[in-house]
Structures are given as C-alpha cells and as structure tokens.
Design a protein around this motif. Structure first.
Motif, PDB file in Angstrom:
ATOM      1  N   UNK A  38       5.081  67.377  23.611  1.00  0.00           N
ATOM      2  CA  UNK A  38       5.626  66.894  22.392  1.00  0.00           C
ATOM      3  C   UNK A  38       6.805  67.868  22.318  1.00  0.00           C
ATOM      4  N   UNK A  39       7.840  67.198  21.822  1.00  0.00           N
ATOM      5  CA  UNK A  39       9.007  68.045  21.648  1.00  0.00           C
ATOM      6  C   UNK A  39      10.179  67.573  20.498  1.00  0.00           C
ATOM      7  N   UNK A  40      10.837  68.370  19.936  1.00  0.00           N
ATOM      8  CA  UNK A  40      11.974  68.192  19.063  1.00  0.00           C
ATOM      9  C   UNK A  40      13.301  68.842  19.504  1.00  0.00           C
ATOM     10  N   UNK A  51      17.454  66.290  29.830  1.00  0.00           N
ATOM     11  CA  UNK A  51      16.451  66.837  30.841  1.00  0.00           C
ATOM     12  C   UNK A  51      14.940  66.161  30.267  1.00  0.00           C
ATOM     13  N   UNK A  52      14.730  66.072  29.175  1.00  0.00           N
ATOM     14  CA  UNK A  52      13.497  65.448  28.740  1.00  0.00           C
ATOM     15  C   UNK A  52      13.251  63.843  29.064  1.00  0.00           C
ATOM     16  N   UNK A  58      10.259  60.278  26.248  1.00  0.00           N
ATOM     17  CA  UNK A  58      10.729  59.254  25.352  1.00  0.00           C
ATOM     18  C   UNK A  58      10.812  59.780  24.036  1.00  0.00           C
ATOM     19  N   UNK A  59      12.070  59.306  23.278  1.00  0.00           N
ATOM     20  CA  UNK A  59      12.115  59.964  21.899  1.00  0.00           C
ATOM     21  C   UNK A  59      12.665  59.142  21.013  1.00  0.00           C
ATOM     22  N   UNK A  60      12.792  59.258  19.687  1.00  0.00           N
ATOM     23  CA  UNK A  60      13.465  58.662  18.710  1.00  0.00           C
ATOM     24  C   UNK A  60      14.286  59.468  17.903  1.00  0.00           C
ATOM     25  N   UNK A  61      15.082  59.118  17.372  1.00  0.00           N
ATOM     26  CA  UNK A  61      16.234  59.804  16.550  1.00  0.00           C
ATOM     27  C   UNK A  61      16.043  59.478  15.215  1.00  0.00           C
ATOM     28  N   UNK A  62      15.848  60.496  14.260  1.00  0.00           N
ATOM     29  CA  UNK A  62      16.105  60.151  12.980  1.00  0.00           C
ATOM     30  C   UNK A  62      16.489  61.274  12.025  1.00  0.00           C
ATOM     31  N   UNK A  63      17.543  61.004  11.267  1.00  0.00           N
ATOM     32  CA  UNK A  63      17.979  62.017  10.441  1.00  0.00           C
ATOM     33  C   UNK A  63      18.254  63.180  11.067  1.00  0.00           C
ATOM     34  N   UNK A  66      15.718  64.356  17.021  1.00  0.00           N
ATOM     35  CA  UNK A  66      14.952  63.648  17.965  1.00  0.00           C
ATOM     36  C   UNK A  66      13.555  64.236  18.272  1.00  0.00           C
ATOM     37  N   UNK A  67      12.493  63.293  18.291  1.00  0.00           N
ATOM     38  CA  UNK A  67      11.078  63.670  18.304  1.00  0.00           C
ATOM     39  C   UNK A  67      10.653  62.863  19.493  1.00  0.00           C
ATOM     40  N   UNK A  68       9.772  63.577  20.357  1.00  0.00           N
ATOM     41  CA  UNK A  68       9.511  62.767  21.469  1.00  0.00           C
ATOM     42  C   UNK A  68       8.452  63.287  22.206  1.00  0.00           C
TER      43      UNK A  68
END
Length: 76
Positions: A38-40, A51-52, A58-63, A66-68
């Motif tokens: 997991x990554x932020x 890179x990720x 795969x990540x989502x962006x909110x506020x 990016x969390x993925x």
C-alpha cells in the motif's frame, strides 16, 4: 499487505533507483507472505505516482492525496 515508502534524493532521481529499490523491497517482502504494497503520496508527486503505476499500482486521489495498492507478483 505492507506499506511501502521510498525516498530518492533529488540529485539521484531519474536514474532508475526508485524502480530498483521497489523491486528489492518486493524481493524481501515475498518470502514473508506480503502480496500487496500500500502507498500514499501527494497527488502532485508525478514521479512517484508514475513509478507506482508503471509497476502495476492503482491509486485514487482525494483531497490532494493519492492512496493506492501495488500487487507483488509471485516470483516465477
């Protein structure tokens, strides 16, 4: 799952070091049963998100964050 974090000094960026660090971490994580990282990252941190994504993450962006997740493929 394990959280992954990488830091590459500005003067060393763009030389493939992040990719090599990520691969080395995955090589050490697999025998411990880790199947996903997991990554932020800040949403405007294009290099780390590239890179990720290039590694299969795969990540989502909110506020502005990016969390993925990044699957770690079993060694063949």
């Amino acid at each position: 799952r394990a959280e992954v974090a990488l830091t590459v000094a500005d003067s060393w960026q763009g030389r493939g070091l992040g990719r090599r660090l990520l691969a080395t971490l995955a090589d050490h994580a697999r025998p411990l049963g880790v199947r996903r990282f997991t990554y932020e990252a800040l949403a405007d941190n294009g290099p780390v998100l590239h890179l990720m994504t290039a590694a299969g993450g795969r990540h989502i962006v909110q506020d502005g964050l990016a969390t993925g997740e990044l699957p770690i493929e079993p060694m063949s």
